[in-house]
Design a protein around this motif. Structure first.
Motif, PDB file in Angstrom:
ATOM      1  N   HIS A  55       0.863  -1.199   0.000  1.00 58.15           N
ATOM      2  CA  HIS A  55       0.000   0.000   0.000  1.00 58.15           C
ATOM      3  C   HIS A  55       0.893   1.241   0.000  1.00 58.15           C
ATOM      4  O   HIS A  55       0.821   2.074   0.902  1.00 58.15           O
ATOM      5  CB  HIS A  55      -0.917  -0.013   1.223  1.00 58.15           C
ATOM      6  N   PRO A  57       2.687   4.807  -0.967  1.00 60.14           N
ATOM      7  CA  PRO A  57       2.333   6.121  -1.534  1.00 60.14           C
ATOM      8  C   PRO A  57       2.777   6.274  -2.982  1.00 60.14           C
ATOM      9  O   PRO A  57       2.095   6.936  -3.782  1.00 60.14           O
ATOM     10  CB  PRO A  57       3.074   7.100  -0.619  1.00 60.14           C
ATOM     11  N   SER A  61      -1.262   4.214  -2.955  1.00 54.39           N
ATOM     12  CA  SER A  61      -1.669   3.417  -1.793  1.00 54.39           C
ATOM     13  C   SER A  61      -1.996   1.976  -2.156  1.00 54.39           C
ATOM     14  O   SER A  61      -2.613   1.253  -1.374  1.00 54.39           O
ATOM     15  CB  SER A  61      -2.833   4.052  -1.019  1.00 54.39           C
ATOM     16  N   TRP A 101      -7.571   5.311   0.370  1.00 54.23           N
ATOM     17  CA  TRP A 101      -8.126   6.663   0.410  1.00 54.23           C
ATOM     18  C   TRP A 101      -9.433   6.732   1.196  1.00 54.23           C
ATOM     19  O   TRP A 101     -10.363   5.949   0.976  1.00 54.23           O
ATOM     20  CB  TRP A 101      -8.349   7.172  -1.012  1.00 54.23           C
ATOM     21  N   ILE A 221      -3.430   5.927   8.765  1.00 54.99           N
ATOM     22  CA  ILE A 221      -4.144   5.714   7.502  1.00 54.99           C
ATOM     23  C   ILE A 221      -5.365   6.634   7.411  1.00 54.99           C
ATOM     24  O   ILE A 221      -5.666   7.199   6.354  1.00 54.99           O
ATOM     25  CB  ILE A 221      -4.560   4.237   7.371  1.00 54.99           C
ATOM     26  N   PHE A 225      -4.376   9.640   4.384  1.00 61.99           N
ATOM     27  CA  PHE A 225      -4.968   9.320   3.081  1.00 61.99           C
ATOM     28  C   PHE A 225      -6.339   9.960   2.881  1.00 61.99           C
ATOM     29  O   PHE A 225      -7.136   9.482   2.091  1.00 61.99           O
ATOM     30  CB  PHE A 225      -5.028   7.802   2.903  1.00 61.99           C
ATOM     31  N   GLN A 226      -6.601  11.054   3.580  1.00 62.72           N
ATOM     32  CA  GLN A 226      -7.812  11.812   3.313  1.00 62.72           C
ATOM     33  C   GLN A 226      -7.673  12.538   1.977  1.00 62.72           C
ATOM     34  O   GLN A 226      -6.612  13.073   1.662  1.00 62.72           O
ATOM     35  CB  GLN A 226      -8.070  12.827   4.422  1.00 62.72           C
ATOM     36  N   SER A 227      -8.743  12.560   1.202  1.00 59.37           N
ATOM     37  CA  SER A 227      -8.668  13.193  -0.119  1.00 59.37           C
ATOM     38  C   SER A 227     -10.054  13.666  -0.548  1.00 59.37           C
ATOM     39  O   SER A 227     -10.943  12.855  -0.778  1.00 59.37           O
ATOM     40  CB  SER A 227      -8.103  12.203  -1.146  1.00 59.37           C
ATOM     41  N   ASN A 318      -9.944   9.021  -6.395  1.00 55.32           N
ATOM     42  CA  ASN A 318      -8.543   8.745  -6.759  1.00 55.32           C
ATOM     43  C   ASN A 318      -8.385   7.441  -7.538  1.00 55.32           C
ATOM     44  O   ASN A 318      -7.292   6.865  -7.575  1.00 55.32           O
ATOM     45  CB  ASN A 318      -7.643   8.732  -5.522  1.00 55.32           C
ATOM     46  N   THR A 322      -4.954   4.159  -9.071  1.00 58.76           N
ATOM     47  CA  THR A 322      -4.878   2.863  -8.396  1.00 58.76           C
ATOM     48  C   THR A 322      -5.045   1.667  -9.330  1.00 58.76           C
ATOM     49  O   THR A 322      -5.536   0.613  -8.918  1.00 58.76           O
ATOM     50  CB  THR A 322      -5.942   2.784  -7.275  1.00 58.76           C
ATOM     51  N   ALA A 412      -3.430  14.340  -3.473  1.00 56.19           N
ATOM     52  CA  ALA A 412      -3.147  12.915  -3.682  1.00 56.19           C
ATOM     53  C   ALA A 412      -2.243  12.710  -4.886  1.00 56.19           C
ATOM     54  O   ALA A 412      -1.432  11.785  -4.928  1.00 56.19           O
ATOM     55  CB  ALA A 412      -4.449  12.142  -3.882  1.00 56.19           C
ATOM     56  N   PRO A 416       1.527  12.971  -2.122  1.00 48.74           N
ATOM     57  CA  PRO A 416       1.025  11.872  -1.283  1.00 48.74           C
ATOM     58  C   PRO A 416       1.844  11.770  -0.006  1.00 48.74           C
ATOM     59  O   PRO A 416       2.921  12.361   0.096  1.00 48.74           O
ATOM     60  CB  PRO A 416       1.234  10.635  -2.169  1.00 48.74           C
TER      61      PRO A 416
END
Length: 430
Positions: A55, A57, A61, A101, A221, A225-227, A318, A322, A412, A416
């Motif tokens: 996971h 950055p 993630s 995220w 986490i 990883f707030q977005s 996001n 990914t 993000a 990151p």
């Protein structure tokens, strides 16, 4: 596009916004400690893999692979190799590494592709997990509950039985490994001091349990990883116009294409389970006594036939960062995943093994695609598909793809969460 606008006018053309107060409150000192733990291989049985390995950055993630190379592998992301000799991987990770995220959002109530960790309404049983009544008390969130289980998976972090004290303790019950992991961590003087400083109930290093470790991981986490600063968020809050292609895609998404029927709410996920009929490959996440390398998804948790081949709806925030896509990473691009969701049976018939991002593992390769020619298994999967066919033109696929790119947060994409230069165990950092 006038016809599409007319068709879409009967349904909401927006999702709920996200704001800072929508997230669980986590302690900043615990989050800083969690960042170190997230990148520290001390949590793995053989001290050779961290949470960040799968996971990272650098890869939005995730790990950039369809099915990951877990415990025993070497390297990071698509360049990761399966290792050599006795320490090499014994099997691929059966499912795609999910993105992290916004998992600290208050609405999150199910985790893992099959939802085997979920919030409950029971007075004395806050989370339903594979540990059942052995799940420790005091976890600060469902995210903390989820963080416990990769540490006890043989292929992910624990290692094979007999290789170390953690993998040996996992059987017969996973909870027996957690005190061993906690002792490992608190025995490192720097970690002991950090836990005493970060947790009010920890007066000395020997007070540290797996609960504090999981809560620290969740704090990291859930905050890092707030977005919610994407072009779509700017449109939603301020009326900032989207690029024309993304605007056309938005109308389609919430209108005729009806993506919103599953990808709704602030996270663009109904957190429910659906059978999309993705091509199956890899070891599968098999049920007890099942000799086939298949993955029946939600049915693994519920034992209900109606849940066969259903998987949790992923968040689309996001999503452009990914790849690959699907519960097993079957599709390498957003475009191919959009095509599949528009016509699952046709795309599965056209799917080819080379579309999967699978590092070569010579001793496993011959088993990767054994279900591809299993006529009966394919028929069972087809019978369960519950995603309707939606004819889409090339221009409409272009538009939907553009809208999905408009869900990428600015921070993000450009900043990151970083990677610590060192961790208290002294082990190498990926």
């Amino acid at each position: 596009m006038g016809f599409l606008l007319l068709m879409a006018s009967a349904v909401p053309l927006r999702a709920d916004p996200i704001n800072a107060e929508d997230f669980l409150p986590f302690d900043a000192a615990q989050a800083r400690l969690g960042e170190l733990l997230f990148h520290d291989k001390i949590l793995s049985g053989n001290r050779n893999i961290s949470c960040a390995t799968c996971h990272h950055p650098k890869h939005g993630s995730t790990d950039g692979l369809s099915l990951g190379i877990g415990e025993g592998g070497v390297g990071l992301g698509p360049e990761r190799t399966p290792g050599t000799s006795e320490t090499a991987v014994k099997k691929r990770i059966p499912r795609n590494a999910p993105a992290l995220w916004n998992l600290g959002h208050r609405d999150v109530r199910v985790l893992f592709h099959d939802g085997r960790v979920q919030a409950t309404d029971y007075e004395d049983w806050e989370f339903d997990t594979p540990a059942r009544e052995y799940l420790p008390k005091g976890l600060n969130s469902i995210l903390a509950a989820q963080a416990l289980f990769p540490m006890t998976s043989d292929a992910e972090m624990a290692g094979q039985p007999g290789e170390n004290e953690i993998s040996g303790a996992v059987r017969p019950l996973v909870h027996e490994a957690w005190p061993i992991i906690a002792k490992r961590v608190r025995s490192i003087p720097e970690y002991g001091a950090l836990f005493v400083a970060a947790f009010e109930q920890v007066n000395a290093p020997e007070d540290v349990t797996i609960v504090e470790i999981a809560n620290a991981l969740a704090a990291f986490i859930g905050t890092a990883f707030q977005s919610y600063d994407s072009p779509y968020d700017a449109w939603l809050r301020d009326g900032a116009p989207l690029p024309p292609a993304a605007e056309a895609g938005r109308v389609l998404f919430f209108g005729r294409a009806n993506c919103v029927s599953c990808h709704n709410g602030p996270l663009f996920s109904d957190q429910d389970f659906h059978a999309a009929g993705l091509p199956q490959f890899g070891p599968g996440r098999t049920r007890a006594h099942d000799l086939q390398p298949r993955d029946t998804g939600r049915m693994n948790k519920t034992d209900l036939l109606e849940d066969a081949y259903r998987f949790r709806t992923p968040s689309l925030r996001n999503v452009a960062l990914t790849a690959p896509y699907g519960h097993n990473g079957a599709y390498p691009t957003l475009r191919t995943m959009i095509r599949h969701m528009a016509d699952a049976q046709a795309m599965r018939a056209a799917w080819r093994p080379e579309m999967a991002a699978l590092p070569a593992v010579p001793w496993l390769d011959e088993y990767d695609f054994v279900l591809a020619d299993d006529r009966l298994e394919l028929a069972r999967q087809d019978a369960r598909i519950d995603v309707p066919v939606v004819p889409l033109s090339e221009a409409e696929i272009d538009a939907l793809e553009a809208f999905l790119h408009a869900l990428t947060g600015a921070r993000a994409q450009t900043r990151p969460p970083g990677v610590p230069g060192r961790v208290p165990s002294g082990l190498p950092v990926d």
